[in-house]
Design an enzyme around this catalytic site. Sequence first.
Site, mmCIF file in Angstrom:
data_model
loop_
_atom_site.group_PDB
_atom_site.id
_atom_site.type_symbol
_atom_site.label_atom_id
_atom_site.label_comp_id
_atom_site.label_asym_id
_atom_site.label_seq_id
_atom_site.Cartn_x
_atom_site.Cartn_y
_atom_site.Cartn_z
ATOM 1 N N GLU A 62 -3.030 0.816 -26.205
ATOM 2 C CA GLU A 62 -2.923 0.321 -24.820
ATOM 3 C C GLU A 62 -3.487 -1.089 -24.713
ATOM 4 O OE1 GLU A 62 -1.210 1.099 -22.498
ATOM 5 O OE2 GLU A 62 -2.085 0.060 -20.786
ATOM 6 N N ARG A 96 0.826 -1.218 0.000
ATOM 7 C CA ARG A 96 0.000 0.000 0.000
ATOM 8 C C ARG A 96 0.856 1.262 0.000
ATOM 9 N NH1 ARG A 96 -5.212 -0.635 1.148
ATOM 10 N NH2 ARG A 96 -5.337 1.522 1.835
ATOM 11 N N LYS A 99 -1.276 -4.360 -23.522
ATOM 12 C CA LYS A 99 -1.688 -5.226 -22.392
ATOM 13 C C LYS A 99 -1.713 -6.689 -22.820
ATOM 14 C CE LYS A 99 -1.077 -3.105 -19.617
ATOM 15 N NZ LYS A 99 -0.578 -1.799 -19.956
HETATM 16 C C1 AGP Z 1 3.033 -0.900 -19.183
HETATM 17 O O1 AGP Z 1 2.115 -1.879 -18.775
HETATM 18 C C2 AGP Z 1 4.450 -1.320 -18.880
HETATM 19 N N1 AGP Z 1 4.623 -1.645 -17.510
HETATM 20 C C3 AGP Z 1 5.463 -0.296 -19.387
HETATM 21 O O2 AGP Z 1 5.238 -0.068 -20.756
HETATM 22 C C4 AGP Z 1 5.422 1.065 -18.666
HETATM 23 O O3 AGP Z 1 4.251 1.752 -18.997
HETATM 24 C C5 AGP Z 1 6.631 1.888 -19.135
HETATM 25 O O4 AGP Z 1 7.804 1.213 -18.743
HETATM 26 C C6 AGP Z 1 6.646 3.314 -18.545
HETATM 27 O O5 AGP Z 1 6.716 3.263 -17.164
HETATM 28 P P1 AGP Z 1 6.510 4.637 -16.338
HETATM 29 O O6 AGP Z 1 5.084 5.050 -16.494
HETATM 30 O O7 AGP Z 1 6.838 4.280 -14.915
HETATM 31 O O8 AGP Z 1 7.443 5.664 -16.915
#
Ligand code: AGP
Length: 607
Positions: free
Chosen positions: A480, A32, A484
């Site tokens: 997105e 959390r 995913k």
């Molecule tokens: C998204 O599901 C991934 N974990 C990855 O693309 C992530 O969004 C990207 O590494 C950016 O991370 P941030 O938002 O912490 O900069």
Amino acid sequence: MCGIIGIASKKGALRKPLGEVIREALKRLEYRGYDSVGFAVVNELGVLFIRKSKGKIDDVQAKLAFNEFDGVSGVGHTRWATHGPPSDVNAHPHTDCSGRVAVAHNGIIENYASIREWLAGRGHRFVSETDTEVIPHLIEEFKRGGAGPYEAFKAAVARLKGAFAIVAVDADAPGYVFFARNTSPLVLGFGEGANFVASDIPAFLPYTNRVMVLRDWEVGYLTPDEVVVEELMPGEDGVEANRVSLRVRVIEWTPQMAMKGGYPHYMIKEIHEQPQAIAATLAGLPDQVGAVAEALKHADKVVLIGAGTSYHASFLGALALTNIAGLLAVPVIASEARWYLRGLREGDVVIAVSQSGETIDTLLAVREARKRGALTIAVSNVVDSAIPRESDMSIYTRAGPEIGVAATKTFTAQVVTLAYLAARAGNDARVIEALKELPDLAEAVIVESEPLARALAKVMAEKQSAFYLGRGPAYPVAMEGALKLKEVSYLHAEAYPAGESKHGPIALVEEGFPVVFTALSREDGGALVSNVEEMAARGAWRIAVAPRTLEEVLGRADVRFPMPPTSPWAAAALYVIPHQLLAYYTAVFRGYDPDKPRNLAKTVTVV
Ligand code: AGP
């Protein structure tokens, strides 16, 4: 989102020092929040000890020496900063002037500034930047007026506005832990020789599985032998409280399940947390976006930078700023930014989007943008992380820690934040009203979409590849969705602007090839109809996520997710939910752990 715990225990009942029991409980609540930690213990002689520090529990436990402190009542806190950066002085618990009252809190005290001013006028001295610190001083103020510890606690709670879960100990009441809940979660645990109150069941599950979930405006106290719960009727003329009968139930969770709130994985838990994450994020925006919106109105060029999911949010933010605020805003992938930043000048604005605030590609882009004189604005979920620290201005989402590697609630929180910012810069009240409806709409969409997404995933799990198509602001939502699916189920998926599919990609489409269409409104969805028909003509297996009023798209799909119609800038955060659920269940049916996808880290801190 923070983790809090309160324990009242007969001496020796827990067979280890109370401080150590608190440390273990906080470790189980670390999901959390974990940027700072602290605890307070009152011994049977009425001496209060308090220890706290910036940093994760494992890193500071030697310094805090939890196991050297025993007592009959105590509270603990593991923090996810919202007011005031992580620091020793901002760590909880917070105390009053006398150091006899210690309070740990999770939530947001909306009227803390006026209370702090009133108390300062009555001689109270504050040491932290947090909203929480007004609570122990309020308690002290009522004790000075002659109220006993519990009466003073109730009177203080009655003055608060906002979302809070509070636990408190008082050196004048050894063996007592006081608690109060409004909106932020708080649950009681009924043990043998000890009773517990915490943000979540995992904190005390090794000691008892007899629990009572508190409701809004329920307050009370626990001792080793007694638990009292009352319903508080806050009002201007003092405080009324009516006794509440105890609603005890036995839960059968394993400790591991309990860490995930009974969900099998953090990813599905965090998908379900989105209504709360959106609500908490929206609550924190009015105070944060004013100056940023003003700066944007005078911007020459606006460049939004992000990686992965944050790039998709940046893309949506760029479209929102362009279409709502009339700014020419463009999204740039963080790792490609260097080839665009050379065009930046004084007067340009760069918005760096990063939930972790630590992604190295985005951080390097911020440094380069600043060198070129652009104003840099960070949108992050982690207070005082590297990218906000190195930006000129920051806006924080309040999604709480995201444990699953796949971004879900942090994405919707980013989209809501950027849409809100665009609406403020473009003085568009309609969009802001639409955003305010999102928490309830998200709740409904999750309930309605989950069964279909789970059934659909059984078929998708057998596929090899998929297209995700959308137009306008639906395109980054499609991106997105594709990310995913790739990220957690390892099924190849590509997103395209729907109009692009006939410039090549459609060559891959054959009988049964999955094509997932997203439409956010009639404006972008109307033009999608011809794309759906083209794919139908080639035997594609068509899945549509679209407003329930867009029958011309939904009616041409094999599988349809009819969504509540709303502003496209709100729909972007809402219509991604079926994609998240489809990806999650496809991964599960393929036998993978969605929380820990292969080859991936939650934060990419190396180029
Ligand atoms: C998204 O599901 C991934 N974990 C990855 O693309 C992530 O969004 C990207 O590494 C950016 O991370 P941030 O938002 O912490 O900069």
